[in-house]
Design a protein around this motif. Sequence first.
Motif, PDB file in Angstrom:
ATOM      1  N   ALA A 190      10.136   9.892 -16.405  1.00  0.00           N
ATOM      2  CA  ALA A 190      10.532  10.457 -15.111  1.00  0.00           C
ATOM      3  C   ALA A 190      11.213   9.380 -14.264  1.00  0.00           C
ATOM      4  CB  ALA A 190       9.303  10.997 -14.386  1.00  0.00           C
ATOM      5  N   TYR A 191      10.689   8.177 -14.335  1.00  0.00           N
ATOM      6  CA  TYR A 191      11.282   7.073 -13.570  1.00  0.00           C
ATOM      7  C   TYR A 191      12.698   6.778 -14.083  1.00  0.00           C
ATOM      8  CZ  TYR A 191      11.943   2.632 -11.273  1.00  0.00           C
ATOM      9  OH  TYR A 191      12.447   1.626 -10.490  1.00  0.00           O
TER      10      TYR A 191
ATOM     11  N   HIS B 234      14.928  17.968  -3.365  1.00  0.00           N
ATOM     12  CA  HIS B 234      14.779  16.518  -3.253  1.00  0.00           C
ATOM     13  C   HIS B 234      14.573  15.970  -4.671  1.00  0.00           C
ATOM     14  CE1 HIS B 234      13.167  12.681  -2.204  1.00  0.00           C
ATOM     15  NE2 HIS B 234      13.023  12.952  -0.923  1.00  0.00           N
ATOM     16  N   PRO B 235      15.374  14.976  -5.099  1.00  0.00           N
ATOM     17  CA  PRO B 235      15.245  14.496  -6.483  1.00  0.00           C
ATOM     18  C   PRO B 235      13.819  14.090  -6.858  1.00  0.00           C
ATOM     19  CG  PRO B 235      17.163  13.530  -5.446  1.00  0.00           C
ATOM     20  CD  PRO B 235      16.448  14.288  -4.383  1.00  0.00           C
TER      21      PRO B 235
ATOM     22  N   ILE C 130      11.513  15.448  -9.938  1.00  0.00           N
ATOM     23  CA  ILE C 130      10.844  14.568 -10.901  1.00  0.00           C
ATOM     24  C   ILE C 130       9.336  14.865 -10.903  1.00  0.00           C
ATOM     25  CG2 ILE C 130      10.272  12.152 -11.402  1.00  0.00           C
ATOM     26  CD1 ILE C 130      13.171  12.831 -11.996  1.00  0.00           C
ATOM     27  N   GLN C 131       8.780  15.027  -9.696  1.00  0.00           N
ATOM     28  CA  GLN C 131       7.344  15.304  -9.597  1.00  0.00           C
ATOM     29  C   GLN C 131       6.979  16.596 -10.323  1.00  0.00           C
ATOM     30  OE1 GLN C 131       5.845  15.492  -5.560  1.00  0.00           O
ATOM     31  NE2 GLN C 131       4.046  16.631  -6.259  1.00  0.00           N
TER      32      GLN C 131
ATOM     33  N   GLY D  27      14.936   9.515 -12.760  1.00  0.00           N
ATOM     34  CA  GLY D  27      15.124   9.623 -11.312  1.00  0.00           C
ATOM     35  C   GLY D  27      15.704   8.404 -10.640  1.00  0.00           C
TER      36      GLY D  27
END
Lengths: 264, 291
Positions: free
Chosen positions: A150-151, A132-133, A137-138, A154
């Motif tokens: 990260a934002y 899951h993208p 990122i998490q 993603g």
Amino acid sequence: MPTTPTLYLPGTSYLHRLHPLSKLVFSLASAVIIFGGPGGWVSAFFPGLFAMLLLWRAGLVGEVTRTILRLLTPFAVVLFLIHGFVNPQNQTILLRLGPVALGQEGLNFASLIVIRLTAALTASLLLMVSTHPSDLIQSLVEIGLPHRLAYLLGSPLLMLPQMVARVQVIQSVQQARGLETQGNFFQRVRALFPLVAPLVFSVLVDVEDRSLALEVRGFNAPNQKTSLTELVDTREQRAARWIMIVLAGFLLIAGIGWRMHGGH
Amino acid sequence: MAVINVQGLTYTYPGSTSPALKDINFQIESGQLVAVIGGNEAGKSTLCLALSGLIPALFHGQMQGMVTVCGMDTQQYSPGQFAGQVGLVLQNPANQLSGMRYTVYEEVAFGLENLGISRVEMPARIENALEQVGLAELCDRSPYALSGGQQQRLALASVLALTPSVLLLDEPTAMLDPQGSQDVFEIIQKLVQAGTTVVIAEHHLEWIARYADRIIALAHGEVILDGSPREVLTSSRIQEAGINWLRYTQAAHLGIARGLWSPNTELPITLEQTLAGFRQMGTTSSTRQET
């Protein structure tokens, strides 16, 4: 509006349950070995085969194979034609078709590129179809990636459907005003500006709204962030990641040495 | 007790010579639904931004005066610190999606994650927020697969999950159809009944007339009227704000001119009040033709 902009296939296989970083490291290490390792196609073949076996065990091999065929077939055909017929290294002629000749060396070179691309694509699809993208990122944020970065990484992926829908609206509006978006190459190029300009301007206008919405949802709140989902990591996976990094580094160095001695 | 206190607020955007808000003063009590109305560029959105703390934090214009929300001075705290206290829902629902989440459920979690809410506490908050806006059954759907009205309800749920004391809504129904608008107003009404303070900038006066406790009318950045919906919406000064009387009020004015409405009867702002007024004059049948 399309709603599946990424290649992620929801599921519960062992690949889905692996920590995203393990899959990311596998993909990156595979890419290093495929393109940098010694032995030409051998370095490409084994990581690709290994990735395919992992996908097969997770029941994802069918979808991945279809995706690879869809993406690579046109490219491979063009590559074989170009290198088969016009590669300057061609000396062993396999077939003559009038003024052009199909050469063994060109085909070999095209085969190497196709094997490398197939292997690299397989390894990266292993990550993409099972992760899951936002989990990816998490996992990057958890190892220190700034959340703003990260934002940036993603969000474009998941905002694609919104952009596609907007393009369709702009296209319809401009067509209603008489813009010709079909036809020959030059007509299509001429139609680009009236489509792209409103798209860019509208996106820029939306940026302010989006940043306000993020702010009021605490995007820049000073506290420690939490996560809805818990990413399970294990000692074995951490060890495997280090092994893959070391192996990739070792094979890269070996590959450099191999190339210095005439390999390619 | 005043949960919002605005004193002498004047704000000028960067690069502008005239202020968007001029010497605004008001207080809002807890648990009220206050509507801010006015024509274009009256200052409604700017006021919402000022109440949310985004002005002056993100807009580097000139601000004078003071805004306190839940006892917090907007010039002393960052928007991130306000996030748990003040929620803001904007006009365009699609622009309020985080763009980082696959499902409706995860989208609501986004704000909670940012505020550091524990993983254990999140599900209850998310489910409660989705329940409040009627999206519980769509929790596994992609936010981008929702209709405009559903996306606006999702934006509302995303803010409600943060359990704000004050909810600011900047024209939340501007891009919705009548059913979507009604859904949003019904949710807002329930929130107010549950004790949330709601400030809504809105063009749909019929909804405002029905649901608001108080209306503040702005014109060119100044408060020109502040009072009950009936006082404000029937005032002759309302047109200074670029707003026409509601058709019910217009009908009563016509009724007065033709002797069908008693000048001693309060002007109406709802259909029920209009019918009652005309009935009082014993002219119900002719009323229907006029309206």
